[in-house]
Design a protein around this motif. Sequence first.
Motif, PDB file in Angstrom:
ATOM      1  N   UNK A   1     -33.158  18.074  23.599  1.00 53.48           N
ATOM      2  CA  UNK A   1     -33.959  17.155  22.789  1.00 53.48           C
ATOM      3  C   UNK A   1     -33.103  15.968  22.347  1.00 53.48           C
ATOM      4  N   UNK A   2     -31.860  16.224  21.979  1.00 55.23           N
ATOM      5  CA  UNK A   2     -30.953  15.140  21.584  1.00 55.23           C
ATOM      6  C   UNK A   2     -30.701  14.184  22.750  1.00 55.23           C
ATOM      7  N   UNK A   3     -30.560  14.703  23.963  1.00 52.31           N
ATOM      8  CA  UNK A   3     -30.346  13.851  25.142  1.00 52.31           C
ATOM      9  C   UNK A   3     -31.555  12.957  25.387  1.00 52.31           C
ATOM     10  N   UNK A   4     -32.765  13.491  25.210  1.00 49.16           N
ATOM     11  CA  UNK A   4     -33.983  12.679  25.373  1.00 49.16           C
ATOM     12  C   UNK A   4     -34.044  11.595  24.306  1.00 49.16           C
ATOM     13  N   UNK A   5     -33.705  11.965  23.079  1.00 52.61           N
ATOM     14  CA  UNK A   5     -33.727  10.996  21.991  1.00 52.61           C
ATOM     15  C   UNK A   5     -32.727   9.872  22.255  1.00 52.61           C
ATOM     16  N   UNK A   6     -31.536  10.228  22.717  1.00 47.51           N
ATOM     17  CA  UNK A   6     -30.521   9.212  23.011  1.00 47.51           C
ATOM     18  C   UNK A   6     -30.984   8.265  24.100  1.00 47.51           C
ATOM     19  N   UNK A   7     -31.657   8.771  25.133  1.00 49.49           N
ATOM     20  CA  UNK A   7     -32.163   7.905  26.206  1.00 49.49           C
ATOM     21  C   UNK A   7     -33.221   6.946  25.665  1.00 49.49           C
ATOM     22  N   UNK A   8     -34.108   7.448  24.818  1.00 52.72           N
ATOM     23  CA  UNK A   8     -35.119   6.584  24.196  1.00 52.72           C
ATOM     24  C   UNK A   8     -34.462   5.529  23.306  1.00 52.72           C
ATOM     25  N   UNK A   9     -33.464   5.949  22.531  1.00 47.51           N
ATOM     26  CA  UNK A   9     -32.776   5.013  21.648  1.00 47.51           C
ATOM     27  C   UNK A   9     -32.050   3.938  22.441  1.00 47.51           C
ATOM     28  N   UNK A  10     -31.438   4.316  23.548  1.00 44.34           N
ATOM     29  CA  UNK A  10     -30.721   3.355  24.377  1.00 44.34           C
ATOM     30  C   UNK A  10     -31.686   2.311  24.947  1.00 44.34           C
ATOM     31  N   UNK A  11     -32.853   2.749  25.401  1.00 45.07           N
ATOM     32  CA  UNK A  11     -33.852   1.811  25.931  1.00 45.07           C
ATOM     33  C   UNK A  11     -34.333   0.863  24.848  1.00 45.07           C
ATOM     34  N   UNK A  12     -34.565   1.377  23.651  1.00 45.76           N
ATOM     35  CA  UNK A  12     -35.021   0.533  22.546  1.00 45.76           C
ATOM     36  C   UNK A  12     -33.924  -0.436  22.108  1.00 45.76           C
ATOM     37  N   UNK A  13     -32.678   0.044  22.072  1.00 41.26           N
ATOM     38  CA  UNK A  13     -31.565  -0.827  21.665  1.00 41.26           C
ATOM     39  C   UNK A  13     -31.346  -1.950  22.673  1.00 41.26           C
ATOM     40  N   UNK A  14     -31.595  -1.666  23.943  1.00 44.54           N
ATOM     41  CA  UNK A  14     -31.416  -2.685  24.981  1.00 44.54           C
ATOM     42  C   UNK A  14     -32.525  -3.728  24.946  1.00 44.54           C
ATOM     43  N   UNK A  15     -33.642  -3.386  24.326  1.00 45.47           N
ATOM     44  CA  UNK A  15     -34.793  -4.295  24.279  1.00 45.47           C
ATOM     45  C   UNK A  15     -35.414  -4.317  22.885  1.00 45.47           C
ATOM     46  N   UNK A  16     -34.658  -4.713  21.854  1.00 44.65           N
ATOM     47  CA  UNK A  16     -35.174  -4.615  20.492  1.00 44.65           C
ATOM     48  C   UNK A  16     -36.330  -5.573  20.206  1.00 44.65           C
ATOM     49  N   UNK A  17     -36.481  -6.600  21.046  1.00 44.61           N
ATOM     50  CA  UNK A  17     -37.516  -7.592  20.786  1.00 44.61           C
ATOM     51  C   UNK A  17     -38.831  -7.286  21.505  1.00 44.61           C
ATOM     52  N   UNK A  18     -38.887  -6.180  22.203  1.00 45.47           N
ATOM     53  CA  UNK A  18     -40.111  -5.842  22.930  1.00 45.47           C
ATOM     54  C   UNK A  18     -41.098  -5.146  22.011  1.00 45.47           C
ATOM     55  N   UNK A  19     -42.354  -5.528  22.128  1.00 44.32           N
ATOM     56  CA  UNK A  19     -43.392  -5.004  21.260  1.00 44.32           C
ATOM     57  C   UNK A  19     -43.954  -3.715  21.845  1.00 44.32           C
ATOM     58  N   UNK A  20     -43.990  -2.683  21.021  1.00 45.91           N
ATOM     59  CA  UNK A  20     -44.560  -1.396  21.405  1.00 45.91           C
ATOM     60  C   UNK A  20     -46.083  -1.439  21.248  1.00 45.91           C
ATOM     61  N   UNK A  21     -46.555  -1.899  20.079  1.00 36.79           N
ATOM     62  CA  UNK A  21     -47.995  -1.935  19.821  1.00 36.79           C
ATOM     63  C   UNK A  21     -48.309  -2.897  18.681  1.00 36.79           C
ATOM     64  N   UNK A  22     -49.550  -3.376  18.679  1.00 43.87           N
ATOM     65  CA  UNK A  22     -50.050  -4.176  17.569  1.00 43.87           C
ATOM     66  C   UNK A  22     -51.254  -3.447  16.975  1.00 43.87           C
ATOM     67  N   UNK A  23     -51.415  -3.612  15.665  1.00 47.65           N
ATOM     68  CA  UNK A  23     -52.626  -3.133  15.000  1.00 47.65           C
ATOM     69  C   UNK A  23     -53.435  -4.384  14.677  1.00 47.65           C
ATOM     70  N   UNK A  24     -54.660  -4.404  15.175  1.00 50.93           N
ATOM     71  CA  UNK A  24     -55.517  -5.579  15.047  1.00 50.93           C
ATOM     72  C   UNK A  24     -56.752  -5.214  14.244  1.00 50.93           C
ATOM     73  N   UNK A  25     -57.106  -6.086  13.299  1.00 54.79           N
ATOM     74  CA  UNK A  25     -58.313  -5.889  12.497  1.00 54.79           C
ATOM     75  C   UNK A  25     -59.030  -7.239  12.416  1.00 54.79           C
ATOM     76  N   UNK A  26     -60.300  -7.234  12.736  1.00 54.27           N
ATOM     77  CA  UNK A  26     -61.104  -8.463  12.726  1.00 54.27           C
ATOM     78  C   UNK A  26     -60.466  -9.573  13.555  1.00 54.27           C
ATOM     79  N   UNK A  27     -59.891  -9.220  14.691  1.00 48.04           N
ATOM     80  CA  UNK A  27     -59.312 -10.206  15.601  1.00 48.04           C
ATOM     81  C   UNK A  27     -57.959 -10.757  15.172  1.00 48.04           C
ATOM     82  N   UNK A  28     -57.396 -10.220  14.097  1.00 46.69           N
ATOM     83  CA  UNK A  28     -56.106 -10.679  13.591  1.00 46.69           C
ATOM     84  C   UNK A  28     -55.075  -9.556  13.649  1.00 46.69           C
TER      85      UNK A  28
END
Length: 184
Positions: free
Chosen positions: A48-75
């Motif tokens: 589980x720690x190895x999987x977490x580290x791989x996820x963390x490495x991907x996120x650290x390499x791309x900190x400006x990438x958007x995972x998701x937006x929450x939209x309400x009334x088109x905003x």
Amino acid sequence: MSRIEGSASFKIQGPVTSVGQLVEQKKMVAFKLPEHLQAELALHDQQVAARQQANQAAAAANPDRVFAQIVKNGQVVAMVYDSGSAYIQQNVPGLKLTEDFAGQSLADRRLAELMRAVPGTVIYDNFLPLPGQTSANDITSSSKVDQSLLPKVTARGLSDMVDEINAARDAAMLAAGITQKKAG
């Protein structure tokens, strides 16, 4: 459990009881898990720690990438990045976001917390511009790691080991002459 983790220090007020004292006072039993369960728990934690580290490495390499937006009334009312960072359009009284994880795990948890606090629709692509922007061209889509590329977890899950752990506990209680109280 194989470990106890915490991110904050806590002040203890009142009497402190050791595990040994608790066992004696409450007629409980402390027992050693069988070696094969100890090994399997250690393997589970390692994988589980190895999987977490791989996820963390991907996120650290791309900190400006958007995972998701929450939209309400088109905003856009909130946005979560792959790194787990979050943008919230408005102040949400009482909102406390998770801090104990990183990368994809943190992004998933924070998105769930934001959805409870700021209801709306979640979008994972074709992002909308943020307030003050005319287009979303500068919003980079998620770098979400393909789950098939992450290290595998071959050990059984903790919930799958419960029956064996309970059997070891029952055997230790029987050996100590402690009868179990049945619920009901």
